[in-house]
Scaffold this motif. Structure first.
Motif, PDB file in Angstrom:
ATOM      1  N   LEU A 217      46.047  46.385  18.813  1.00 60.60           N
ATOM      2  CA  LEU A 217      46.404  46.976  20.135  1.00 60.60           C
ATOM      3  C   LEU A 217      45.882  46.072  21.254  1.00 60.60           C
ATOM      4  N   GLU A 218      44.758  45.514  20.882  1.00 59.19           N
ATOM      5  CA  GLU A 218      44.203  44.590  21.904  1.00 59.19           C
ATOM      6  C   GLU A 218      42.911  43.573  21.294  1.00 59.19           C
ATOM      7  N   THR A 219      42.829  42.412  21.631  1.00 58.82           N
ATOM      8  CA  THR A 219      42.041  41.452  21.375  1.00 58.82           C
ATOM      9  C   THR A 219      41.385  40.832  22.487  1.00 58.82           C
ATOM     10  N   TRP A 220      40.203  40.588  22.485  1.00 59.69           N
ATOM     11  CA  TRP A 220      39.255  40.091  23.494  1.00 59.69           C
ATOM     12  C   TRP A 220      38.055  39.468  22.934  1.00 59.69           C
ATOM     13  N   PHE A 221      37.277  38.665  23.891  1.00 62.63           N
ATOM     14  CA  PHE A 221      36.084  38.100  23.425  1.00 62.63           C
ATOM     15  C   PHE A 221      34.904  38.688  24.242  1.00 62.63           C
ATOM     16  N   GLN A 222      33.913  39.170  23.590  1.00 59.52           N
ATOM     17  CA  GLN A 222      32.727  39.524  24.246  1.00 59.52           C
ATOM     18  C   GLN A 222      31.697  38.420  24.035  1.00 59.52           C
ATOM     19  N   THR A 223      31.630  37.702  25.478  1.00 59.30           N
ATOM     20  CA  THR A 223      30.799  36.517  25.664  1.00 59.30           C
ATOM     21  C   THR A 223      29.257  36.745  25.072  1.00 59.30           C
ATOM     22  N   GLN A 224      28.509  37.867  25.684  1.00 59.77           N
ATOM     23  CA  GLN A 224      27.311  37.987  25.426  1.00 59.77           C
ATOM     24  C   GLN A 224      26.960  38.220  24.026  1.00 59.77           C
ATOM     25  N   THR A 225      27.677  38.822  23.112  1.00 55.43           N
ATOM     26  CA  THR A 225      27.326  39.272  21.938  1.00 55.43           C
ATOM     27  C   THR A 225      27.992  38.152  20.871  1.00 55.43           C
ATOM     28  N   GLN A 226      28.884  37.491  21.475  1.00 54.85           N
ATOM     29  CA  GLN A 226      29.604  36.342  20.583  1.00 54.85           C
ATOM     30  C   GLN A 226      30.546  37.222  19.435  1.00 54.85           C
ATOM     31  N   PHE A 227      31.367  38.006  19.838  1.00 48.52           N
ATOM     32  CA  PHE A 227      32.138  38.749  19.066  1.00 48.52           C
ATOM     33  C   PHE A 227      33.715  38.412  19.506  1.00 48.52           C
ATOM     34  N   MET A 228      34.588  38.284  18.467  1.00 47.33           N
ATOM     35  CA  MET A 228      35.901  38.616  18.888  1.00 47.33           C
ATOM     36  C   MET A 228      36.061  40.032  18.454  1.00 47.33           C
ATOM     37  N   VAL A 229      36.869  40.540  19.457  1.00 45.97           N
ATOM     38  CA  VAL A 229      36.987  42.117  19.346  1.00 45.97           C
ATOM     39  C   VAL A 229      38.552  42.480  19.221  1.00 45.97           C
ATOM     40  N   ILE A 230      38.810  43.174  18.295  1.00 46.08           N
ATOM     41  CA  ILE A 230      40.123  43.528  17.600  1.00 46.08           C
ATOM     42  C   ILE A 230      40.403  45.082  17.668  1.00 46.08           C
ATOM     43  N   GLN A 231      41.032  45.494  18.832  1.00 48.36           N
ATOM     44  CA  GLN A 231      41.114  47.205  18.533  1.00 48.36           C
ATOM     45  C   GLN A 231      42.658  47.495  17.802  1.00 48.36           C
ATOM     46  N   LEU A 232      42.455  48.276  16.945  1.00 46.81           N
ATOM     47  CA  LEU A 232      43.794  48.637  16.264  1.00 46.81           C
ATOM     48  C   LEU A 232      44.226  49.975  16.451  1.00 46.81           C
ATOM     49  N   LYS A 233      45.424  50.228  16.315  1.00 45.29           N
ATOM     50  CA  LYS A 233      46.150  51.438  16.860  1.00 45.29           C
ATOM     51  C   LYS A 233      45.990  52.512  16.158  1.00 45.29           C
ATOM     52  N   ARG A 234      45.732  52.362  14.643  1.00 47.95           N
ATOM     53  CA  ARG A 234      45.052  53.330  13.770  1.00 47.95           C
ATOM     54  C   ARG A 234      43.910  52.883  12.881  1.00 47.95           C
ATOM     55  N   LYS A 235      43.376  53.334  12.231  1.00 49.42           N
ATOM     56  CA  LYS A 235      42.170  53.194  11.233  1.00 49.42           C
ATOM     57  C   LYS A 235      42.573  52.448  10.060  1.00 49.42           C
ATOM     58  N   LEU A 236      41.656  51.479   9.628  1.00 57.35           N
ATOM     59  CA  LEU A 236      41.849  50.901   8.270  1.00 57.35           C
ATOM     60  C   LEU A 236      41.313  52.163   7.539  1.00 57.35           C
ATOM     61  N   GLN A 237      42.012  51.430   6.120  1.00 56.26           N
ATOM     62  CA  GLN A 237      41.606  52.647   5.066  1.00 56.26           C
ATOM     63  C   GLN A 237      40.511  51.962   4.334  1.00 56.26           C
ATOM     64  N   VAL A 238      39.519  53.064   4.069  1.00 55.78           N
ATOM     65  CA  VAL A 238      38.374  52.875   3.243  1.00 55.78           C
ATOM     66  C   VAL A 238      38.780  52.548   1.757  1.00 55.78           C
ATOM     67  N   GLY A 239      38.160  51.496   1.205  1.00 57.11           N
ATOM     68  CA  GLY A 239      38.477  50.842  -0.112  1.00 57.11           C
ATOM     69  C   GLY A 239      39.713  49.880  -0.153  1.00 57.11           C
ATOM     70  N   LYS A 240      40.355  49.850   0.829  1.00 55.32           N
ATOM     71  CA  LYS A 240      41.337  48.783   0.977  1.00 55.32           C
ATOM     72  C   LYS A 240      41.212  47.444   1.525  1.00 55.32           C
ATOM     73  N   SER A 241      41.750  46.351   1.152  1.00 54.18           N
ATOM     74  CA  SER A 241      41.583  45.005   1.591  1.00 54.18           C
ATOM     75  C   SER A 241      42.317  44.506   2.714  1.00 54.18           C
ATOM     76  N   TYR A 242      41.967  43.622   3.508  1.00 57.94           N
ATOM     77  CA  TYR A 242      43.096  43.079   4.474  1.00 57.94           C
ATOM     78  C   TYR A 242      42.649  41.551   4.727  1.00 57.94           C
ATOM     79  N   TRP A 243      43.667  41.058   5.174  1.00 57.93           N
ATOM     80  CA  TRP A 243      43.656  39.524   5.493  1.00 57.93           C
ATOM     81  C   TRP A 243      43.759  39.353   7.122  1.00 57.93           C
ATOM     82  N   LEU A 244      42.764  38.801   7.611  1.00 59.07           N
ATOM     83  CA  LEU A 244      42.672  38.319   9.260  1.00 59.07           C
ATOM     84  C   LEU A 244      42.991  36.882   9.101  1.00 59.07           C
TER      85      LEU A 244
END
Length: 892
Positions: free
Chosen positions: A148-175
């Motif tokens: 849905l959106e990506t941005w960088f949180q400078t103070q905490t040093q994160f790349m933030v990636i918001q998704l349109k729906r939730k990831l599934q527990v127990g499943k693997s993904y490639w970023l």
């Protein structure tokens, strides 16, 4: 990390990391480094059009959102990374050195979430789709939610990636991401080091990830418990060699060299390392079952400066295999000496990086101390291959589990490879007494803090200090001579250690303890400081209290234990009567320690982390024994008596003249350890009095004549290793106190040394040298502390240095932004002589200036300096007259 040295015979582990995943297809990268404000640019080198973006950055007010917290949530767990990096060893048209990269990470979803947080700092990202800086793919038939959106949180040093729906527990993904960054000279992350060879500048691309700089190199889950396997490929120019944690698997030449490495063990991000250079190496013979390579500049390797490191590495590894009861888990052990390196060394698994002086030894010019430093740093770093790398602390608040154990084991391994040195005896002075100095201040800290007290990168940096490395619990070494871990444990906390120790105690009826391991040890690690134990031999009374060098200082740090330790007291009476007793309360009575005629000595061979005080009569009996036959008292305790007495006097517990009297027997003492204790403590007198009339009467140095005799008038080397050290004390103290003949001797040595001007480019005035110290073209950044403090050690240079640092501290801090590695030593070195109200006021104003600025600086170091200055002022006002009178009496 080996910025120092560093409990027990642990520690068996059975584990070889899990290899997994496919290797990323090798490709040539063509993204160039651009400033964030640019949107598009044509690459002039190869004509490829690259779309870059100024990624959105957010700096928000504190909130309860996950991206505003410094710790990663526990919803995702990485499995492995595929990383390809291309460092450019020549500057671009703007004069910048850059690196480009592509990275993919496979992670498993542990809890439902529509948010991916991954660390990223100081990187620019190429758009992988029309709008986003990352691409997410589901594995094993799982579909990935759209970003849905990506941005960088400078103070905490994160790349933030918001998704349109939730990831599934127990499943693997490639970023997947593509990025570029600067190969700067700041000695952190992926940086460059430079040197000159045959009048040609050479550039080295190298790394320092600990503690939180892996995020500066590629997007990653940059916490020690987030262990994963790393598949790495490096692209580099022809004529260079690429190294990493794993062994090189293949080297393909297209337009550049492409080196792929074997997968790493499952490990923390801070242990990842890679180097691209024109270095050469020497290696172990083919029959060795571990490939050992020593890497460095060609000139240094060809002049045999790496030979000593190569000779000791294999026996050290074999010793540690036996000690840990676990085979070295890698196929090779690379060790590389870097011209520019902030710490002493770094324990990257399979590729240990060092300062040159920590790995290279040149017998033509290096001293015994240099050789000892090399072997103890190597043993410290290789000890980490098991404890620290195979088994890692869960979070940085337990950093002492890594560094403290490695410090302790380093002495055991060094003693194994250099058995004639008796190097284990030096642990008390080099580690325990060093920890005492810091731990006797109210600005000290516990070994282990709560996880929520160590959150930010700056807070983590400040843990790399003397307490963490040197507060070694030698009182428990017998209980810790065990096989610690018999199962696979990747990440641990101190309570895991106590459980294992308790299992050993419960299974061995010969070990008698007054309480559980948890109850005993928590009192030592969860509160700062240590006790002074006072024994009254007239009554058998024993008391303990928190030892503070500045007794009027207020301790405002709460503790669950209120400074009550469980203290194992070992003791010796004249007539060889020995015993042991546990002090479990603030006050107790123990009849066997009561005596009217015998002397009693506690903390036998300094096996406990505490100081000892006695009733006046017992002090007199100990002094009488030292002056009549000092060898009856063990050598470590002769040094301990001197060190305890002087520090007890500084804390107003005993009279200063009693401390001075412990040195009178030294006219007959020839051993290094007692003399070193005396020299270290008399040094405080020089620091406090070197500009006053007290300096004159300090004129006693019997050791000078002794060494003149045993070296045939300074023409031979003393045969014993400790005597070679003690000869330095003899000459140094003799010249400092004006002993006849010492100045002439050292001038003669200096004239001989200066006959070779090529190796002695010294002799500049102080002010010019100070200017040189902050010019990286003249003095390397890693050496700035040493250069400045060296001048401050001179009575004339000290005020110049203080003025210089106050005038330039913003520039120094900005230029060397890894301030934690040097600011503590810098402040201590400059201010240790401070002893006037005027100097105290200057120091307090300096603290206020820094607090009001936006620059990073070690505020704990400044607070320690203020506390120490107050103690110095008080000590001089209370003791100067007594010291002067006593010294005059002794000179009559």
């Amino acid at each position: 990390m080996g910025k120092g040295f560093y409990i027990s015979k642990p520690l068996g582990f059975v584990l070889f990391g899990l290899g997994a995943g496919a290797v990323l297809t090798i490709f040539a990268l063509s993204v160039v480094y651009v400033q964030e404000k640019r949107k598009n640019e044509v690459n002039a080198r190869d004509g490829t059009r690259i779309v870059t973006t100024a990624a959105p950055h957010r700096t928000s007010a504190p909130s309860n959102e996950a991206w505003d917290k410094y710790r990663l949530p526990d919803a995702l767990l990485p499995e492995y990374y595929n990383v390809t990096l291309w460092p450019r060893l020549v500057p671009d048209e703007e004069g910048m050195y850059i690196f480009t990269g592509k990275s993919g990470v496979v992670f498993t979803c542990l809890k439902e979430t529509n948010l991916i947080l991954i660390h990223s700092n100081e990187l620019n990202f190429t758009l992988t789709s029309e709008m986003h800086h990352a691409k997410l793919t589901g594995l094993g038939g799982t579909s990935a939610p759209a970003i849905l959106e990506t941005w960088f949180q400078t103070q905490t040093q994160f790349m933030v990636i918001q998704l349109k729906r939730k990831l599934q527990v127990g499943k693997s993904y490639w970023l997947y991401t593509e990025f570029h960054g600067e190969l700067s000279d700041n000695l952190g992350g992926f940086y460059r080091s430079e040197y000159t060879e045959n009048d040609v500048k050479k550039v080295v691309a190298t790394t320092q990830m600990q503690p939180t700089a892996a995020r500066n190199v590629f997007p990653c889950f940059d916490e020690p418990s987030m262990k994963a396997v790393f598949h790495l490929t490096l692209l580099h120019p022809p004529g260079t060699v690429a190294l990493s944690n794993g062994m090189e698997l293949e080297n393909i030449v297209i337009s550049v060299l492409q080196t792929r490495f074997e997968p790493t063990e499952k490990m923390s991000t801070y242990l990842l390392a890679f180097v691209v250079s024109e270095f050469t190496n020497i290696r172990s013979p083919p029959e060795a079952n571990i490939l050992i390579r020593i890497w460095g500049r060609r000139e240094a390797i060809e002049s045999c400066q790496g030979d000593y490191a190569l000779n000791v590495t294999f026996p050290i590894l074999k010793y540690l295999e036996n000690y840990y009861n676990t085979t070295y888990p890698l196929s090779k052990s690379d060790q590389i000496a870097l011209p520019d390196f902030a710490a002493g060394a770094m324990e990257n698994w399979g590729l240990v990086t060092y300062r040159e002086l920590s790995l290279f030894y040149d017998p033509k010019v290096s001293s015994n101390e240099d050789k000892e430093w090399v072997v103890t740093v190597i043993t410290h770093e290789l000890a980490h291959m098991w404890f620290g790398n195979l088994v890692t602390m869960r979070w940085w608040n337990d950093l002492w589990l890594n560094e403290g154990f490695a410090s302790y084991v380093s002495y055991l391994a060094a003693d194994y490879v250099e058995p004639t040195w008796n190097i284990k005896d030096l642990m008390v002075q080099q580690q325990v007494q060093k920890a005492f100095d810091v731990d006797s201040l109210v600005s000290s800290h516990p070994l282990s803090s709560r996880e929520d007290e160590v959150i930010t990168p700056d807070q983590i940096d400040q843990l790399f200090d003397t307490i963490t490395y040197s507060k070694v619990f030698i009182m428990c070494q017998k209980q810790l001579e065990i096989t610690l871990l018999s199962s696979v444990v990747f990440n641990t906390v101190y309570t895991d250690l106590w459980k294992k120790l308790q299992e050993v105690v419960d299974a061995d009826s010969s070990i008698q303890l007054p309480a559980s391991i948890n109850e005993i040890m928590n009192r030592w690690i969860l509160q700062m400081g240590f006790p002074v134990v006072t024994i009254d031999t007239r009554t058998g009374s024993i008391t303990q209290q928190h030892f503070l060098i500045h007794p009027e200082a207020v301790v405002d740090k709460p503790s669950d234990y209120n400074y009550e330790w469980f203290v194992p007291i070992t003791w010796l009476k004249s007539g060889s009567n020995m015993g042991q007793h546990w002090l479990l309360t603030k006050t107790a009575s123990y009849e066997p320690m009561k005596t009217d005629t015998d002397w009693l000595l506690a903390n036998l061979n300094v096996t406990g982390y505490y100081r000892v005080n006695y009733d006046p009569q017992n002090w007199e009996r100990l002094l009488t024994q030292l002056n009549s036959d000092h060898k009856v008292i063990p050598v470590l305790n002769r040094g301990q008596i001197i060190d305890d007495a002087f520090n007890l006097a500084r804390a107003d517990i005993i009279n200063i003249t009693l401390a001075l009297r412990t040195t009178k027997y030294l006219y007959e003492e020839k051993e290094y350890i007692p003399w070193e204790s005396a020299v270290r403590n008399l040094e405080y007198f020089f620091l406090m009095f070197d500009r006053t009339e007290v300096y004159g009467p300090l004129q006693a140095q019997p050791l000078f004549d002794h060494f003149k005799d045993i070296t045939s008038n300074w023409t031979q080397k003393p045969p014993r290793y400790m005597d070679q050290y003690n000869q330095i004390n003899a000459v140094s103290m003799a010249c400092k106190t004006g002993v006849k003949g010492c100045s002439e001797l050292t001038r003669m040595w200096y004239r001989q040394w200066m006959k070779n001007p090529d190796t002695n480019p010294y002799g500049k005035c102080f002010s010019k040298y100070l200017e040189y110290s902050i010019d990286p073209n003249l003095i390397r950044k890693q050496d700035i502390t040493y250069a400045i403090v060296y001048i401050a050690d001179n009575v004339i240079g000290q005020p110049l240095v203080w003025d210089f640092v106050r005038a330039n501290w913003e520039h120094i801090t900005k230029d060397f932004d890894d301030g934690s590695f040097f600011s503590g030593g810098l402040i201590n070195g400059i201010t240790k002589k401070f002893s006037t109200e005027f100097e105290l006021q200057q120091l307090q104003r300096f603290k206020e200036d820094i607090a009001a600025s936006s620059f990073t600086f070690d505020m704990q170091a400044i607070e320690r300096a203020i506390e120490q200055t107050k103690a110095n002022i008080k000590w001089i006002s209370e003791n100067k007259a007594q010291v002067m009178n006593w010294l005059i009496e002794q000179s009559d």
